[in-house]
Write an enzyme that holds these catalytic residues in place. Structure first.
Site, PDB file in Angstrom:
ATOM      1  N   THR A 184       0.828  -1.211   0.000  1.00 42.12           N
ATOM      2  CA  THR A 184       0.000   0.000   0.000  1.00 42.12           C
ATOM      3  C   THR A 184       0.858   1.255   0.000  1.00 42.12           C
ATOM      4  OG1 THR A 184      -1.792  -1.144   1.156  1.00 42.12           O
ATOM      5  CG2 THR A 184      -1.800   1.254   1.251  1.00 42.12           C
TER       6      THR A 184
ATOM      7  N   ARG B 299      -0.577 -13.901   8.512  1.00 45.52           N
ATOM      8  CA  ARG B 299      -1.370 -12.900   9.248  1.00 45.52           C
ATOM      9  C   ARG B 299      -0.752 -12.589  10.606  1.00 45.52           C
ATOM     10  NH1 ARG B 299      -2.631 -10.705   5.471  1.00 45.52           N
ATOM     11  NH2 ARG B 299      -1.310 -12.240   4.467  1.00 45.52           N
TER      12      ARG B 299
END
Length: 666
Positions: free
Chosen positions: A64, A621
């Site tokens: 991102t 994760r």
């Protein structure tokens, strides 16, 4: 290549050498200090100019940030914001990236075109609808509406169905896969639904009738948005060049999740300039059931010649010990882009594989370990339990309740799928598009005394005309129809001048007595209506509001959102729903061979590889603590056998990478 090898051995020293030797100094007139804020590979991607680039962004590697900074850098180099297009898979992702870019450049990124594939297609199609002989006030059906249309068509065409005839949801799946995979329906049925080959001709007839029905009534489904965008670009050379020239720099997020149709659209959008950057991770391609094509990310260099591949391998999320495991797992994949994630986060704690006697002991262990983590000052909201499917967490949920450990489970009713919100939305769709017989049928059936027979006689008169000749309507139904016609006509006349929130307020005022008559729990549902009106207040155009509610619906009903829960709560989620998220401590439960990977994938290399990638996504994760549990007496009724071995994806992993804990005794 020597530098790459050295990076794995001594990252800090080599990186400093690389910066001094390879990087050009930051331009003095840049507002952002790109050389300081980015690592070497991120910097390379951010500074990329014309041409095709494929950025393989490993989990937690700052994807991102890289996209955000590239948008900012292009604008700093003089590219007009409106000439940049950022395509993502969720509105939230696009908003986050553009908001961060705006912070970097003091709101100079506001005019960047960004959104999901479907929202972008919606904007373009409304602007150029006439090229496709579409009305630009078309409405967009959600899945349940599409299924209702399919069901209606089946009932009309084949009132006496065969015994083994596919359900409406299956027929819709067939059609959707045909569109998204750019494959004839006949081949989709033969390859993926062979049990229905005996009625293949009837299914194809239904699909043809479905296409005609949508055309005649100015309604589109999600797949139509992309299909018509492709047709628009393919069949109108001058327009394609105009649109491609308008978006001079295109960036696509999560490219591994694109389907064949989306890849075709991207190629057409970039046809004039070939300035395209695709960002994704082949190791996180887990959505084939939605039509995603795993081949796309490997075929990108074939689609765009002279593609430069950049790999982001430094992970900023997990400890090196966790990455040692995740690298080992993905190393078993049959086909992949080779990469080795590394981290400068050091911890003595290693991931653990826990063998439990049964699912009860598995649940007990997890509850106990959660309580210990809380004592170690890990926040409950920073702990997650991941499961291959939602059913696998049922036993655990009972134990968590016994231990008074609050939890939230991803899932539940979607806001726009609740019946009362669909009722209100149907009124709004008819106001915008009186040809929408799906929505018109829904709102007519809400009225007392009006059933299917009456609707069939009313629709031909009312379709496309909200102020019909009263004499043509069934006289005994007018007492019910008058209030509806009055409110629809009144609000349609105000479309150009009145705010969406005001129109929604009027529709809710009309609908509220129906809500109280139709639903026993109307008081709870009223909160949703208030929230729906609040959402409408964020828009200046009713058409945009109802389109966004179809394309990017809110996640859950307000009744669920406002439910009293502790601020601190454990997360329980399926792995598919957890992609893109992260927690300090992660438990992966039920990792027994036959369940994870699923036994249904045993005979397919492609499906087995996707199961492997699913395990990779689950393990990546975790930031600091990772626990993988499996019971040794899990009975599988479909195979009539006891499953007792740990997932094959964890075979032959050294003890210094994955610790083995046995809690079967005591």
């Amino acid at each position: 290549m020597p530098n790459d090898i050295e990076i794995l051995g001594d990252k800090k020293v080599v990186r400093k050498k690389y910066v001094l030797k390879k990087r050009a100094p930051n331009k003095t007139d840049y507002k952002v200090n790109y050389t300081e804020d980015l690592n070497d590979k991120q910097y390379e991607a951010v500074m990329a100019n014309d041409g095709a680039y494929l950025v393989i962004a490993g989990a937690g590697s700052g994807k991102t940030k890289t996209l955000t900074y590239r948008v900012a850098r292009l604008i700093e180099d003089g590219v007009a914001p409106q000439n940049i297009l950022l395509l993502t898979f969720t509105k939230k992702a696009a908003h986050e990236m553009l908001s961060r870019a705006a912070l970097v450049l003091d709101n100079r990124c506001e005019k960047v075109a960004g959104g999901t594939f479907h929202s972008f297609a919606n904007i373009v199609l409304r602007k150029y609808a006439s090229y496709l002989k579409l009305k630009n006030n078309f409405t967009i059906m959600d899945r349940s509406d599409c299924e209702d249309v399919i069901n209606h068509i089946v009932g009309q065409m084949f009132p006496k169905k065969e015994k083994r005839f596919p359900k409406k949801s299956t027929i819709l799946d067939m059609y959707s896969k045909s569109v998204n995979k750019v494959t004839p329906t006949k081949l989709i049925i033969e390859d993926e639904f062979p049990q229905f080959e005996h009625c293949i001709d009837k299914i194809i007839e239904i699909h043809k009738a479905y296409v005609i029905y949508k055309r005649e009534n100015s309604i589109l489904d999600y797949d139509d948005l992309l299909l018509y965008l492709k047709l628009l670009l393919e069949n109108n050379e001058n327009l394609r060049q105009k649109i491609s020239s308008e978006y001079k720099y295109i960036m696509v997020d999560e490219y591994q999740d694109t389907n064949t149709l989306q890849a075709d659209v991207i190629k057409l959008l970039a046809s004039v300039h070939k300035n395209i950057m695709a960002v994704g991770d082949d190791a996180q391609s887990i959505y084939s059931f939605r039509g995603a094509n795993y081949r796309n990310i490997f075929d990108f260099p074939k689609l765009f010649k002279d593609t430069k591949i950049i790999k982001l391998e430094q992970n900023y999320r997990s400890t090196q010990n966790i990455l040692a495991l995740t690298n080992t797992i993905i190393g078993k994949a049959k086909e992949k882009y080779d990469k080795e994630l590394f981290s400068q986060i050091v911890s003595p704690v290693k991931p653990a594989l826990i063998c439990a006697k049964n699912t009860q002991m598995e649940a007990d262990f997890i509850c106990q370990r959660i309580l210990e983590l809380l004592d170690e000052d890990v926040s409950l909201s920073d702990i997650c339990v991941l499961a291959r499917n939602a059913r696998m967490s049922y036993n655990l949920e009972i134990e968590l309740s016994k231990h008074a450990i609050p939890f939230r489970k991803f899932g539940g009713p979607k806001f726009m799928e609740t019946a009362h919100i669909k009722d209100v939305a149907a009124h709004l769709r008819v106001i915008v598009n009186p040809d929408d017989v799906v929505s018109l049928t829904r709102i007519l059936l809400l009225l007392r005394g009006i059933g299917n027979a009456a609707v069939n006689s009313i629709i031909p008169v009312m379709k496309g005309n909200l102020n019909p000749d009263i004499k043509l309507l069934p006289s005994n139904k007018m007492s019910s129809l008058s209030p509806l016609l009055n409110v629809l006509n009144k609000e349609r006349s105000k479309l150009a001048t009145q705010k969406p929130a005001d129109i929604v307020e009027e529709i809710i005022r009309y609908y509220r007595p129906i809500l109280k008559d139709k639903y026993d729990d109307f008081s709870k549902r009223e909160k949703d209506l208030d929230h729906f009106q609040y959402l409408a207040g964020q828009y200046s155009n009713l058409e945009d509001f109802i389109s966004d509610m179809a394309l990017e619906p809110p996640d859950s009903s307000v009744e669920g959102m406002y439910k009293a829960v502790d601020d601190e709560a454990l997360t329980i989620s399926t792995i598919h729903s957890a992609k893109g998220l992260e927690w300090d401590s992660v438990f992966i439960i039920g990792a027994v061979d036959g369940r994870f990977p699923s036994a249904y994938s045993f005979n397919s290399e492609e499906e087995m590889d996707e199961e492997l990638r699913l395990m990779y996504v689950a393990t990546t994760r975790a930031k600091n603590n990772l626990y993988i549990t499996y019971p040794v007496d899990m009975y599988d009724y479909s195979m009539n056998m006891v499953l007792s071995k740990p997932s094959r994806f964890l075979d032959n992993i050294p003890d210094d990478v994955l610790e083995l804990w046995d809690i079967t005794e005591g």
